[in-house]
Enzyme design. Structure first.
Site, PDB file in Angstrom:
ATOM      1  N   GLY A 184     -13.198   3.894  -7.912  1.00 37.58           N
ATOM      2  CA  GLY A 184     -14.436   4.310  -8.710  1.00 37.58           C
ATOM      3  C   GLY A 184     -13.796   5.382  -9.739  1.00 37.58           C
ATOM      4  O   GLY A 184     -14.196   5.539 -10.555  1.00 37.58           O
ATOM      5  N   ASP A 185     -13.351   6.355  -8.858  1.00 38.44           N
ATOM      6  CA  ASP A 185     -12.664   7.603  -9.719  1.00 38.44           C
ATOM      7  C   ASP A 185     -11.783   7.230 -10.866  1.00 38.44           C
ATOM      8  O   ASP A 185     -11.935   7.693 -12.162  1.00 38.44           O
ATOM      9  CB  ASP A 185     -12.037   8.357  -8.807  1.00 38.44           C
ATOM     10  CG  ASP A 185     -13.029   9.291  -7.909  1.00 38.44           C
ATOM     11  OD1 ASP A 185     -13.906  10.119  -8.491  1.00 38.44           O
ATOM     12  OD2 ASP A 185     -13.129   9.105  -6.612  1.00 38.44           O
ATOM     13  N   SER A 186     -10.789   6.186 -10.443  1.00 38.95           N
ATOM     14  CA  SER A 186      -9.908   6.011 -11.392  1.00 38.95           C
ATOM     15  C   SER A 186     -10.464   4.802 -12.710  1.00 38.95           C
ATOM     16  O   SER A 186     -10.102   5.208 -13.552  1.00 38.95           O
ATOM     17  CB  SER A 186      -8.845   5.472 -10.736  1.00 38.95           C
ATOM     18  OG  SER A 186      -8.029   6.079  -9.657  1.00 38.95           O
ATOM     19  N   ALA A 189     -12.316   7.292 -14.810  1.00 40.06           N
ATOM     20  CA  ALA A 189     -11.431   7.994 -15.722  1.00 40.06           C
ATOM     21  C   ALA A 189     -10.868   7.249 -16.800  1.00 40.06           C
ATOM     22  O   ALA A 189     -10.556   7.667 -18.168  1.00 40.06           O
ATOM     23  CB  ALA A 189      -9.943   8.443 -14.912  1.00 40.06           C
TER      24      ALA A 189
END
Length: 416
Positions: A184-186, A189
């Site tokens: 989810g973070d990537s 980004a």
């Protein structure tokens, strides 16, 4: 011993201009989403200045595998490549003043604080508009800058859960599973980079008088955006897509099968023409003309039957033989790779996706290459993430013009 930056093996003695050269980006963030976005910008030429808290630094320095000699994670070396690392305490007035001076010199600010934190620090969008009217402010958070959940902390795992991807991932009637990465973070980004570049184009080429804007990226929305037709199917037909293990409901045959040497292979034979070729390969050519399997609609209704037939065939042969047969028949297929398999693969090597880096205190380390590949203005790697505050002198001295005495005093006061 510090993990000072070193350059990868030189690829070309001449410097090719990178597409984001001339852009200056300030990173106010930690861990994954914001820093991954700025890493991508730095790889393609942007001057990224990363702010860390004095002495402590980014927590990512000690996440996952930590090298016993340097006391620093290899993830940090990767995530901070090409970035200029400075320290700054934003809370005292002198620290806030330095931040404003830096922002006045930048094109983009990337932050991944909880919503409201930037405002509490005295750096809300209205203040930033006064400091630098052309500044693009990229804000990455769990739930976005508005809505009833805006104040809730939101790691990537929570974004994956709320965003819907966890619900449909795993085996039926089993606990939903997660990928063993910060998916989810990537993903957020990537949207942050896309949004920043869109905003830059609007600022510089579409006549909005050189004004910047806020780019609001929510982790859960980034994940939700990948759910394909899940929402309209629910809206029209009340379908709630469930976990389906390794299969792809509604598309057949497309699954994971096992070889006789206990390897796994993904085979996609779901188009009509490919399905016919696949049936010939597994020795069942008559099935290609059967009414039960003639189109994807019929095949999807009998997917389990097809999977049983294909799996019975793959279990007779070693992986390399299966791949050879499928390649000759032009059938999409691929082995499920571990990282050990990836490192040995010629495709990765030929495409320069496995780079060699020398990290001080560690030695030679394999690092991932750059994506995407631009023919005329490719990205590049100049150094890997290093010690806390290693670029303080360059940024504060050369960019802001502080004297050595001023830098020393600010360091002693704990401001930088």
């Amino acid at each position: 011993m510090t993990d000072a930056p070193t350059s990868p093996e030189p690829q070309d003695s001449s410097h090719t201009k990178r597409p984001l050269e001339g852009l200056r980006v300030l990173e106010l963030g930690s861990l994954i989403a914001g820093p991954f976005a700025t890493r991508l910008m730095a790889e393609f030429g942007a001057e990224v200045i990363k702010i860390e808290t004095p002495r402590e630094g980014d927590p990512l320095r000690t996440w996952r595998y930590v090298d016993k000699h340097t006391g620093t994670s290899l993830w940090w070396s990767l995530q901070s490549r090409n970035k200029k690392l400075i320290t700054l305490n934003l809370k005292p007035p002198s620290g806030l003043a330095l931040a404003k001076r830096l922002l006045a010199e930048c094109d983009i600010l990337v932050e991944n604080f909880r919503p409201g934190t930037l405002e509490k620090l005295g750096l809300g969008p209205q203040v930033l508009q006064e400091v630098n009217p052309g500044l693009i402010v990229v804000r990455v958070s769990g739930f976005g800058q508005t809505g009833p959940l805006r104040d809730q902390p939101g790691f990537g795992s929570v974004g994956e859960s709320i965003g819907g991807i966890r619900y449909i991932t795993g085996e039926p009637d089993q606990t939903p599973v997660r990928p063993n990465i910060s998916f989810g973070d990537s993903l957020a980004a990537l949207y942050a980079v896309i949004g920043a570049l869109m905003a830059l184009r609007a600022r510089d080429l579409q006549g909005i008088q050189g004004k910047g804007q806020v780019v609001d990226v929510a982790l859960y929305e980034a994940v939700f955006s990948l759910l394909e037709s899940t929402l309209p199917e629910y809206s029209v037909a009340g379908i709630i897509r469930e976990r389906a293990g390794t299969s792809l409901p509604g598309i057949a045959p497309s699954n994971t099968y096992r070889s006789c040497d206990h390897s796994y292979i993904v085979i996609g034979g779901n188009s009509d023409t490919v399905f016919k070729r696949l049936m010939r390969v597994i020795g069942q050519p008559e099935l290609a003309e059967s009414p039960r399997y003639r189109t994807n609609k019929e095949r999807a209704e009998h997917a389990a039957e097809l999977d049983t037939l294909i799996d019975a065939w793959t279990r007779q042969y070693p992986l390399h033989e299966i791949l050879r047969c499928l390649e000759e028949a032009q059938i999409p297929a691929g082995p499920i790779y571990s990282i050990a398999d990836i490192v040995k693969d010629e495709q990765y090597q030929q495409r320069e996706m496995i780079l060699s880096a020398e990290i001080e205190g560690v030695g030679t380390v394999a690092m991932p290459g750059l994506v995407p590949k631009l023919a005329q203005t490719p990205g590049g790697i100049d150094w890997y993430g290093g010690a806390i505050g290693m670029h303080n002198q360059e940024v504060y001295g050369e960019l802001l013009g502080l004297s050595a005495e001023e830098i020393a005093q600010l360091t002693e006061q704990g401001v930088i």
